[in-house]
Design a protein around this motif. Structure first.
Motif, mmCIF file in Angstrom:
data_model
loop_
_atom_site.group_PDB
_atom_site.id
_atom_site.type_symbol
_atom_site.label_atom_id
_atom_site.label_comp_id
_atom_site.label_asym_id
_atom_site.label_seq_id
_atom_site.Cartn_x
_atom_site.Cartn_y
_atom_site.Cartn_z
ATOM 1 N N ASN A 143 -29.925 16.352 -39.058
ATOM 2 C CA ASN A 143 -29.943 15.192 -39.944
ATOM 3 C C ASN A 143 -28.687 14.343 -39.754
ATOM 4 O O ASN A 143 -28.764 13.115 -39.698
ATOM 5 N N LEU A 144 -27.556 15.018 -39.632
ATOM 6 C CA LEU A 144 -26.307 14.285 -39.410
ATOM 7 C C LEU A 144 -26.309 13.638 -38.020
ATOM 8 O O LEU A 144 -25.940 12.474 -37.855
ATOM 9 N N GLN A 145 -26.742 14.405 -37.031
ATOM 10 C CA GLN A 145 -26.714 13.923 -35.652
ATOM 11 C C GLN A 145 -27.634 12.709 -35.466
ATOM 12 O O GLN A 145 -27.297 11.786 -34.711
ATOM 13 N N SER A 146 -28.754 12.705 -36.177
ATOM 14 C CA SER A 146 -29.664 11.550 -36.089
ATOM 15 C C SER A 146 -28.952 10.271 -36.523
ATOM 16 O O SER A 146 -29.166 9.202 -35.934
ATOM 17 N N PRO A 173 -12.667 18.456 -22.061
ATOM 18 C CA PRO A 173 -13.554 18.090 -20.952
ATOM 19 C C PRO A 173 -14.889 17.580 -21.496
ATOM 20 O O PRO A 173 -15.184 17.680 -22.680
ATOM 21 N N ASN A 174 -15.679 17.043 -20.609
ATOM 22 C CA ASN A 174 -16.926 16.400 -21.012
ATOM 23 C C ASN A 174 -18.086 17.383 -21.006
ATOM 24 O O ASN A 174 -19.120 17.150 -20.407
ATOM 25 N N SER A 175 -17.917 18.498 -21.694
ATOM 26 C CA SER A 175 -18.977 19.509 -21.703
ATOM 27 C C SER A 175 -19.346 19.862 -23.127
ATOM 28 O O SER A 175 -18.545 19.733 -24.052
ATOM 29 N N PHE A 176 -20.573 20.331 -23.300
ATOM 30 C CA PHE A 176 -21.117 20.557 -24.626
ATOM 31 C C PHE A 176 -20.788 21.948 -25.147
ATOM 32 O O PHE A 176 -21.068 22.947 -24.488
ATOM 33 N N GLY A 177 -20.207 22.012 -26.335
ATOM 34 C CA GLY A 177 -19.921 23.302 -26.952
ATOM 35 C C GLY A 177 -20.560 23.448 -28.313
ATOM 36 O O GLY A 177 -20.345 24.446 -28.983
ATOM 37 N N LEU A 214 -27.368 19.596 -31.488
ATOM 38 C CA LEU A 214 -28.337 19.721 -30.402
ATOM 39 C C LEU A 214 -27.794 19.102 -29.122
ATOM 40 O O LEU A 214 -27.260 17.994 -29.138
ATOM 41 N N ASP A 215 -27.932 19.840 -28.028
ATOM 42 C CA ASP A 215 -27.621 19.270 -26.728
ATOM 43 C C ASP A 215 -28.915 18.671 -26.188
ATOM 44 O O ASP A 215 -29.766 19.388 -25.655
ATOM 45 N N SER A 216 -29.053 17.385 -26.350
ATOM 46 C CA SER A 216 -30.321 16.729 -26.001
ATOM 47 C C SER A 216 -30.691 17.025 -24.553
ATOM 48 O O SER A 216 -29.924 16.764 -23.636
ATOM 49 N N ALA A 217 -31.867 17.580 -24.403
ATOM 50 C CA ALA A 217 -32.285 18.037 -23.078
ATOM 51 C C ALA A 217 -33.060 16.947 -22.346
ATOM 52 O O ALA A 217 -34.114 17.196 -21.770
ATOM 53 N N ILE A 218 -32.541 15.748 -22.396
ATOM 54 C CA ILE A 218 -33.233 14.672 -21.678
ATOM 55 C C ILE A 218 -33.038 14.890 -20.178
ATOM 56 O O ILE A 218 -31.914 15.016 -19.700
ATOM 57 N N MET A 241 -19.994 18.325 -33.177
ATOM 58 C CA MET A 241 -20.498 16.969 -33.362
ATOM 59 C C MET A 241 -19.956 15.992 -32.326
ATOM 60 O O MET A 241 -20.712 15.201 -31.754
ATOM 61 N N ASP A 242 -18.627 16.030 -32.076
ATOM 62 C CA ASP A 242 -18.081 15.047 -31.133
ATOM 63 C C ASP A 242 -18.741 15.189 -29.763
ATOM 64 O O ASP A 242 -19.165 14.206 -29.147
ATOM 65 N N GLU A 243 -18.884 16.430 -29.309
ATOM 66 C CA GLU A 243 -19.531 16.673 -28.021
ATOM 67 C C GLU A 243 -20.998 16.244 -28.035
ATOM 68 O O GLU A 243 -21.497 15.651 -27.073
ATOM 69 N N ALA A 244 -21.690 16.582 -29.127
ATOM 70 C CA ALA A 244 -23.104 16.198 -29.224
ATOM 71 C C ALA A 244 -23.250 14.687 -29.153
ATOM 72 O O ALA A 244 -24.248 14.164 -28.646
#
Lengths: 370, 370, 370, 370
Positions: A157-160, A203-207, A105-109, A210-213
């Motif tokens: 579940n993993l990301q949490s 780069p610092n962008s979401f794809g 998930l790309d947290s949409a904060i 897990m590492d990016e997330a």
């Protein structure tokens, strides 16, 4: 150090079996160092990371722990158990085709709003609040009224768990591959600690991985804080380690890579002892210079270029054999690339359709300072 | 009218077989109407569109053609031929998991620059130039030095043909599904011509599918021209028709749908004769109100709600059977939705993992004007 | 020597593509030697035999041919083209699960009756008549009113060609395997010519494979003739060569194996020149002593025992890793066998369900005379 | 009546999950009737038998039980959970291709010797001893030193339970199918009790399926005893019920079939109450007259002939559509059969390779006496 084991249910199979993953938690006497999350085998055929976790747990018995370590081997039981013929069809959900490592998930904060609300906190407080918000956004998605997909359920579940840590390591492998590291641009100095010769600077962008997330939300927070005149740094480090080839367990090599991880953890103060990095040459390549080469035509493939070995422009990459064309010059074609490169991985099968990704190669490779 | 047949090679299989697709071109005596491109079976199990093309070609023998029609049945031979057990595993590339209908190109024409260069042309000229640019961008990608994936090669070959037409129809089916139409927001009036009861009104944004690849660049051109004070309209219409369920050939029903297509073509002036739309109720739903419902737990599924039949909130959607829980209330669970809806399609198998997409339903359905 | 190429259609795919296989025929100036049939790649992932055929054809350009050689590489296009993830799912029909190499016909020629009818012929005549009867029984089955399965159609087309030859070689590989030869009991002396260290001596009974389909009818004829007081010998020789591992093309190794085949052909008088067998140790094992070892429990597997290397009873075969049991003695189990053996092949994946065939090993191995 | 539930482990998956199946045992107050074993879903996509077990358990709550009933739904969790795209790939082991219903053991009890040793026993005693020997032979195989395959392990666990019963019912379905019963020749009168219109009368020989594994040894014992002048009868009855189509749960239809089973159990004295057979026409066909029709060429298929509906010679069976041949007479071919028949089942997909099994039909159908 205290080890505890638990089990987390991440899904349920059609015939009723619960899908559970084992979780090992190593807790220090006194919790003064950063916390760590390490998972392995999200892609079903990429098993070597489990052996690395095994060896790392054994090694850690001889060190003094300062930060908590959470280890999650066998992280995707559905992927691991999905055989198709004699191999593991574990790269994507067999029902949907979705890559298991693109479901995070790309947290949409909404940062301006969130930051305004929390700016009064001190640095530790703001980091703690942001961490909670990230975990909360995963949990909210998990409890969606309309349900979520099998892959999202696993990933969230993993990301949490990962969001609760300061350091996140996701252990993968390539198909037929040499070892390489995905490392965010802002943290390239970390590459000198792992026992891995080739580093992809991303780069610092979401794809979706897990590492990016794990690191992107923190990088965005850091950028936003900077724009408000506050230097928060990037509080979380996250890396993907590609530990050679899939469908391979090698316990001796796993110990070698476990030691590399231990070296990085030592550098970060997760253990009390100092561990020296392996003396080895290390090289970098920007993701934009990481090239995929697709089969220009179909045929049988002799992979000539070795992974991890520099290849000059024009040197043979593969021999492509076409037995339906014996007697013509199409029968055997030598294929090479027009630029110097280091082949990092190649396809796992020896016969390919036109368009199959044959090799991934690093171009414009540069030495990393150590 | 003159029919010609040709064959286009879109790939090559490991053992050397060329992957070719048949192309039928119907040419009018005098070319005064818009041109049409119709393809079917990009997803391997979704075969009914071929039968519709068959019936449409037969029907057209009795009409006077004003615009050229290109028909491409069996558009994805690799997908069609990929069996796994008794079913066709044709939704994604079996090697990569990539959805065959998400491989089209979003032409990256930089509009301010391009428009400035072509603004002096009249409307027909600007449309012709833009069309050429779109085709050219596909061809460039096809000849990439590093090769392209199997799926892109197929998609770009199809897209190159589609870009040459004014009207693009992509014939699909759902898994177990009622008929429904994907229709761009700006062209919702077209829905009244097809023999399809339910229409999804989609926004003008690119998601990788053929219909979007066909109309999005034109919608963007139209918007940009408007911003420059010129009304170009949207020169290309594109729709995805979902013609009931996969793994099903029904020649009588195919004739019915062919007639619906003919009605739309008549409305657009592709044939000289006037064809009346089928008298039937038609309903719309905005894509944002099209909901996926995922299995909240695993089990065996009795699909109770019929596709295409309105379902009140709380009425039974499925019965979920758990034989491992006989004697408890978990053994048989009735599942319903909290809102009124029209179920449009459901999963094809009668047993599901937790998280499987059970149903897609339209909510906030509204009648379409006719 | 004259080479001609032809193409044989062996099937047709759902989207209409013909499945054709290339056939190369090498014809001598004067046809005085035995005729040969060589095929490769009936199992889709077992590609190395094609490279061997390629090298053999190149080698033969330098020899004087005395008998006709028919070469059929890429013999199972459906199997070769069937990918599942990054590997070839080519061992069985993906629809039915039928092993492609168990679809050959056991010719049901009723010998007492047939022999009585042909006993008056001389040896060459009886062999010619029997050969025709075998080909005819394949052709009859191919033209069955109710149709035949996809696998039978392929197998019978291949078998029709094989029955026309005096020597039949079927080129396979194991999963992860050392080279080994399936050799009928009555012809074990042939093993000394191939460049293959391990030979399985198989009984003269039909199990559905090509080698058996080729020699069993001739062995039965020989036995029956002997019972009638006539020594016909076994007119046809047939072998399966397992040329190391699947999903591997190695041109240098292929030349080595091509030379081994050439040596056997030289011994049999198919070429005029004499070729010396490679000097190497060769070992045999009766099929009844060829043992399959199945995983006693599930887990991740480190394959410790090398294929082709003798293993003493009790020495480690595999390490079985169970990351869900870290901290117990179940976490890492060393598994060995209770008898001395030579591991010949092992499973291709590094994770196994309980019951997966882990290794095949030869026991009671004996040296073959050379 | 007392119901107890237990769970039996039949395997273990690569990532460590135990494969367990639920077992329900219904025990009478006083055990005077024959014992029954019923299993369902050995083929993963054939789920309806589970619904029938569910309904049968509910029905039995209203009857007085005289014999013990063991019910095993979801009998093959590995097969049920194995998805490939939107369908269940549950007919064969995805690793080996072995049909899950051909893995049962043909008990190799050497009858002359065994009978001589037990001939002194009375009928009940000899039956008891033989039953023990059958169970024992399964258990011995399960504990084989070299391990056994995944499929054998499952099958032998199921077979061990089945051998303990007097009546064995194996619940399957066809692909797209009408209901039909596999019934051994010596017990054809049983067909009048089930709610199944078509019965295949099968010979008393072993082919690897559960029903054969259950009754063949008893039929052989009966034959051998008869040859020794003793009339033992065939002590065990076993049937395979094919309950319409796979990938389908229909609770109402399941109740109908549960009632048919109850009727047979009533006839056999498993319940105290008398239940009347459904009034319906029932037909038989000898297995030798059960014909498979394979696709004579590839294409898209409209299945015209309904399953369970008599079809005259020459009436249309399928329409075969070849869109690559539009404009020729190959474009649409009507295929029929040369004999009168009743189509029982057809292939599940609407596109076929050449050789795919299109239909199975009964020929020489005859009415069964009621």
């Amino acid at each position: 150090m205290r080890m505890s084991k638990s089990s987390l249910q991440v899904g349920e199979l059609a015939a009723g079996q619960a899908l559970c993953i084992p979780i090992y938690r190593l807790q220090p006497e006194a919790n003064t160092g950063p916390s760590v999350y390490i998972q392995a085998n999200v892609h079903g055929a990429e098993v070597q990371g489990n052996a690395v976790i095994f060896q790392l747990m054994k090694l850690l018995e001889n060190y003094r722990l300062l930060g908590e370590i959470t280890l999650v081997p066998l992280a995707n039981p559905l992927g691991i158990n999905q055989k198709s013929g004699e191999f593991t069809l574990g790269r994507f959900d067999p029902i949907t085709g979705n890559n298991w490592n693109r479901e995070y998930l790309d947290s949409a904060i909404e940062l301006p709003h969130w930051y305004a609300e929390h700016a009064r906190l001190d640095d530790a407080g703001i980091i703690q609040a942001y961490r909670s918000a990230l975990v909360e956004s995963c949990q909210q998605r998990l409890s969606n009224d309309w349900g979520i997909t099998t892959g999202h359920r696993l990933a969230l579940n993993l990301q949490s768990m990962a969001h609760r840590a300061d350091i996140v390591l996701d252990l993968h492998t390539g198909p037929k591959s040499c070892k390489h590291l995905y490392c965010p641009e802002y943290e390239v100095s970390a590459a000198q600690y792992f026992s891995i010769p080739y580093t992809l600077v991303i780069p610092n962008s979401f794809g979706g991985a897990m590492d990016e997330a794990a690191f992107c939300p923190w990088w965005r927070l850091s950028e936003y804080a900077a724009s408000q005149g506050r230097d928060l740094g990037v509080a979380v480090s996250a890396f993907t380690l590609e530990l050679a080839s899939q469908e391979r367990i090698d316990l001796a090599d796993a110990e070698h890579d476990a030691l590399g991880i231990l070296t990085y953890l030592s550098h970060r103060g997760v253990i009390a002892e100092s561990v020296r990095p392996a003396a080895m040459a290390r090289y970098g390549c920007y993701l934009r210079n990481y090239k995929k080469f697709h089969a220009p035509k179909a045929g049988l493939v002799e992979y000539v270029a070795g992974v991890g070995e520099p290849l000059k422009a024009g040197e043979p990459l593969v021999n492509l054999l076409r037995l339906d064309h014996y007697g013509t010059e199409e029968a055997l074609t030598r294929i090479s690339l027009p630029v110097d490169c280091v082949p990092i991985l190649h396809f796992a099968s020896a016969s390919v359709h036109q368009g199959t990704e044959l090799y991934k190669v690093m171009t414009e490779v540069f030495p990393l300072d150590s």
